[in-house]
Design a protein around this motif. Structure first.
Motif, mmCIF file in Angstrom:
data_model
loop_
_atom_site.group_PDB
_atom_site.id
_atom_site.type_symbol
_atom_site.label_atom_id
_atom_site.label_comp_id
_atom_site.label_asym_id
_atom_site.label_seq_id
_atom_site.Cartn_x
_atom_site.Cartn_y
_atom_site.Cartn_z
ATOM 1 N N THR A 64 0.802 -1.225 0.000
ATOM 2 C CA THR A 64 0.000 0.000 0.000
ATOM 3 C C THR A 64 0.834 1.273 0.000
ATOM 4 O OG1 THR A 64 -0.103 0.016 2.420
ATOM 5 C CG2 THR A 64 -1.825 -1.194 1.251
ATOM 6 N N GLY B 169 -10.517 -6.097 0.657
ATOM 7 C CA GLY B 169 -11.127 -6.002 -0.671
ATOM 8 C C GLY B 169 -10.931 -4.626 -1.299
ATOM 9 N N LEU B 170 -11.053 -3.575 -0.491
ATOM 10 C CA LEU B 170 -10.831 -2.229 -1.020
ATOM 11 C C LEU B 170 -9.389 -2.033 -1.460
ATOM 12 C CD1 LEU B 170 -12.902 -0.071 1.509
ATOM 13 C CD2 LEU B 170 -13.462 -0.551 -0.881
ATOM 14 N N LEU C 145 -7.320 -4.310 -2.538
ATOM 15 C CA LEU C 145 -7.013 -5.128 -3.713
ATOM 16 C C LEU C 145 -7.759 -4.678 -4.964
ATOM 17 C CD1 LEU C 145 -6.968 -8.709 -2.119
ATOM 18 C CD2 LEU C 145 -5.004 -7.328 -2.831
ATOM 19 N N PHE C 146 -9.017 -4.239 -4.815
ATOM 20 C CA PHE C 146 -9.851 -4.021 -6.001
ATOM 21 C C PHE C 146 -10.312 -2.576 -6.194
ATOM 22 C CE2 PHE C 146 -10.716 -8.396 -4.454
ATOM 23 C CZ PHE C 146 -10.123 -9.093 -5.501
ATOM 24 N N LYS C 147 -10.165 -1.731 -5.190
ATOM 25 C CA LYS C 147 -10.613 -0.342 -5.310
ATOM 26 C C LYS C 147 -9.545 0.609 -4.776
ATOM 27 C CE LYS C 147 -14.146 1.109 -6.276
ATOM 28 N NZ LYS C 147 -14.631 1.690 -7.578
ATOM 29 N N ARG C 148 -8.345 0.469 -5.310
ATOM 30 C CA ARG C 148 -7.242 1.297 -4.828
ATOM 31 C C ARG C 148 -7.514 2.780 -5.066
ATOM 32 N NH1 ARG C 148 -2.292 -1.269 -4.230
ATOM 33 N NH2 ARG C 148 -1.555 0.782 -3.577
ATOM 34 N N ASP C 149 -8.209 3.110 -6.173
ATOM 35 C CA ASP C 149 -8.477 4.515 -6.456
ATOM 36 C C ASP C 149 -9.389 5.140 -5.398
ATOM 37 O OD1 ASP C 149 -10.486 2.798 -7.246
ATOM 38 O OD2 ASP C 149 -11.225 4.155 -8.826
#
Length: 230
Positions: free
Chosen positions: A6, A171-172, A174-178
């Motif tokens: 991160t 989950g955020l 991994l899949f919603k980094r923006d």
């Protein structure tokens, strides 16, 4: 690893704190079950000693006789003492403090204290005393089971809340980094530290509510104090 993925220093610190407290959050039930099993094993072995002594056996002979048939949770600890006594490595009064440390339980301390008094010829009616200690140990185990059952719902809630929070956060990442991009700034790291601290406090509170506090031992380090005194 979280900090590297991160690039959030605070995220790495929070992940480390979570890893360090994982057992407190998810392993309390297994630890409590092991403690109850050990208390019940100590009670059973104490009853064996009582019955063997009542059959006119000496204390050392009673310990060596019951060692091989002691309950599995404490058999290795009792066998270690019996082996040392039979090999004449230690006197009974010298080996009992090591047994107390091996058992690592306040109930075991009570039994060892009674045996130590008997080994030094200061205890009378040892069989009756051991019987009373065994009954007290079984009452302790029963009380812990009742408390554990009463707090099972809180423990389950704590595990569900913690798991859902971790799954959402992972989950955020991994899949919603923006969506989490604002946390990459200095101000975002401060906010993350505050939010993470609040969640950590909540997890600690839930774990404390679902846990069972054990009484402290009173024979801790007895062997080392005796060595120093000698």
């Amino acid at each position: 690893m979280v900090g590297a993925v991160t690039r959030w220093p605070v995220g790495g610190v929070l992940a480390t704190a979570l890893f360090a407290s994982w057992h407190a959050l998810f392993g309390q039930r297994s630890s409590s079950d092991a403690e109850i099993l050990r208390i019940e094993a100590i009670a059973s072995w104490t009853e064996m000693l009582r019955d063997t002594i009542a059959a006119a056996s000496g204390l050392e002979q009673a310990i060596t006789t019951t060692a091989e048939i002691a309950p599995g949770a404490i058999r290795s600890d009792v066998m270690a003492l019996a082996t040392r006594i039979e090999a004449r490595e230690v006197m009974l009064s010298e080996g009992l403090p090591d047994l107390a440390d091996a058992l690592g339980d306040p109930t075991g301390d009570l039994v060892v204290a009674a045996l130590s008094s008997a080994a030094e010829r200061r205890a009378r009616n040892l069989a009756d005393l051991l019987g009373a200690l065994a009954a007290s140990a079984r009452d302790e185990a029963g009380m812990r089971l009742r408390v554990q059952a009463g707090r099972a719902r809180v423990a389950t809630t704590a595990r569900i809340v913690t798991s859902c929070t971790l799954l959402l956060g992972g989950g955020l990442v991994l899949f919603k980094r923006d969506f989490l991009a604002p946390y990459g700034t200095t101000e975002g790291q401060v906010v993350l530290a505050i939010v993470g601290g609040i969640f950590a406090l909540g997890f600690w509170w839930l774990a404390r509510m679902s846990g069972i506090s054990s009484p402290e031992r009173f024979l801790t380090g007895l062997h080392h104090r005796e060595v120093a005194a000698g």
